[in-house]
Scaffold this active site. Structure first.
Site, PDB file in Angstrom:
ATOM      1  N   ASP A  11       1.548   1.355   1.176  1.00  0.00           N
ATOM      2  CA  ASP A  11       1.614  -0.189   1.507  1.00  0.00           C
ATOM      3  C   ASP A  11       1.360  -0.668   2.732  1.00  0.00           C
ATOM      4  OD1 ASP A  11       2.433  -2.643   0.787  1.00  0.00           O
ATOM      5  OD2 ASP A  11       4.533  -2.466   0.907  1.00  0.00           O
ATOM      6  N   ASP A 106      -3.545  -4.636  -1.098  1.00  0.00           N
ATOM      7  CA  ASP A 106      -2.682  -3.691  -0.188  1.00  0.00           C
ATOM      8  C   ASP A 106      -1.891  -2.778  -0.582  1.00  0.00           C
ATOM      9  OD1 ASP A 106      -0.956  -5.528  -1.178  1.00  0.00           O
ATOM     10  OD2 ASP A 106      -0.476  -6.302   0.690  1.00  0.00           O
ATOM     11  N   GLU A 107      -1.788  -2.402  -1.898  1.00  0.00           N
ATOM     12  CA  GLU A 107      -0.890  -1.339  -2.190  1.00  0.00           C
ATOM     13  C   GLU A 107      -1.367  -0.540  -3.450  1.00  0.00           C
ATOM     14  OE1 GLU A 107       3.490  -2.102  -4.279  1.00  0.00           O
ATOM     15  OE2 GLU A 107       2.187  -3.858  -3.740  1.00  0.00           O
TER      16      GLU A 107
END
EC number: 2.7.7.7
Length: 356
Positions: A11, A106-107
């Site tokens: 993350d 983003d993850e």
């Protein structure tokens, strides 16, 4: 349950804001957010930790954020830049495994079970990935390492920002037993309050409960909750899994029975939907999205849905759907409202987050 998988959940820390600060070092140490303008009913896509000290968070309305933090530096969304950086990050991931399940820009989940680098240690692999991201992109990230997906995600939040946390197979039982239920994805404020009223605070409490009661009180979600609380999560890391829709739904703090109240919820959900579309649909035109839907769940736990093809996804389109589906209420109170939008199949190029 077999715990032989090695799963990493990566993350990125304040991803969009961190990229902007990296590209403009003069912003360092100042409250920074990325999002829409206040006069356009915008919402924050993300904000850095300096801004979070003022109580700001993702999906907060920009106008409310500026009231809490008048000195907030608000930057417009630069989706093409964020996508390019995300692809650079995924290039780093692919040095270690091809089994990558992106959740958003983003993850992502990574299955490194078969990775031989760093002696096959998932802990060292996660550290190496985070170090590569920092050295090459000057961005920090957090990681969770566990044999189950839901635990890897929880672990990635344990030492944020710029840290990692490991749950070894032999530690799963003890970790889960003391895990607060609010840490589990899907246990929002309403579910948390209901669980507390029933005397359930930790996963250990659920372990001592009657399975039929959990299923009865929480339906399909109760089945997943029961499994998680017993250290069961058979889901695999699924690379290149296309999703066909994006939705927003929340159980309401209290049941409602007027159309005006429902309209207020739809308006709020619509802003959240736009925020999530920014993250997942990117800079593609919203005019490409034609099919929308709405869901109502009643106080008797039955539900109904309605979908329509429209000429856009403006707020008034969802309000029109609400007026049409409202006739099905038949005097029952509403406990949940959901909105969704379907993506054209030819436009799906990467995984999108469903009911995020």
């Amino acid at each position: 349950m077999n715990y032989n998988k090695k799963i990493i959940h990566i993350d990125m820390d304040c991803f969009y804001a961190s990229i902007e600060i990296r590209n403009n070092p003069s912003l360092k140490g100042k409250p920074v957010a990325v999002g829409g303008k206040a006069n356009q009913r915008g919402v924050l896509t993300t904000c850095n930790y300096e801004a979070r000290k003022f109580g700001l968070h993702s999906a907060m309305s920009t106008s409310q954020a500026l009231k809490r933090c008048p000195n907030l530096i608000l930057l417009p969304v630069n989706m093409s830049l964020y996508k390019a950086v995300s692809e650079q990050i995924h290039c780093i991931f692919r040095r270690y495994t091809d089994i990558i399940e992106p959740i958003s820009l983003d993850e992502a989940y990574l299955d490194v079970t078969a990775c031989k680098q760093h002696s096959g240690s998932a802990t060292w692999i996660a550290q190496a990935i985070r170090q590569d991201i920092w050295q090459e992109l000057q961005l920090t990230s957090s990681a969770g390492i566990a044999p189950l997906k839901f635990l890897a995600k929880i672990a990635s939040d344990q030492n944020k920002p710029n840290g990692q946390f490991v749950i070894c197979p032999e530690e799963v039982a003890d970790f889960v037993k003391t895990l607060p239920l609010k840490k589990i994805s899907g246990v929002g404020k309403v579910a948390q309050e209901k669980l507390a009223q029933l005397g359930f605070i930790t996963c250990g409490d659920i372990q001592q409960a009657d399975q039929a009661l959990i299923y009865q009180q929480f339906g399909k979600f109760g089945q997943r909750l029961w499994d998680f609380c017993h250290g069961i999560d058979p889901r695999e890391v699924e690379p290149h899994r296309p999703r066909k829709s994006l939705a927003v739904e929340n159980t309401l703090l209290s049941d409602l029975d007027t159309l005006t109240e429902a309209e207020d919820v739809v308006k709020s959900h619509y802003q959240t939907l736009l925020f999530r579309l920014q993250r997942n649909w990117g800079d593609k035109p919203l005019s490409d999205l034609k099919k929308i839907g709405i869901k109502l769940k009643f106080d008797d736990f039955t539900q109904t849905t309605l979908e329509r093809t429209t000429d856009g996804i403006a707020e008034h389109h969802f309000l029109q759907l609400l007026q049409q589906i409202w006739q099905r209420r038949k005097g029952r109170k509403i406990r949940l409202i959901g909105l969704n939008v379907h993506f054209p199949e030819e436009k799906i190029t990467k995984q999108l987050n469903l009911w995020e």
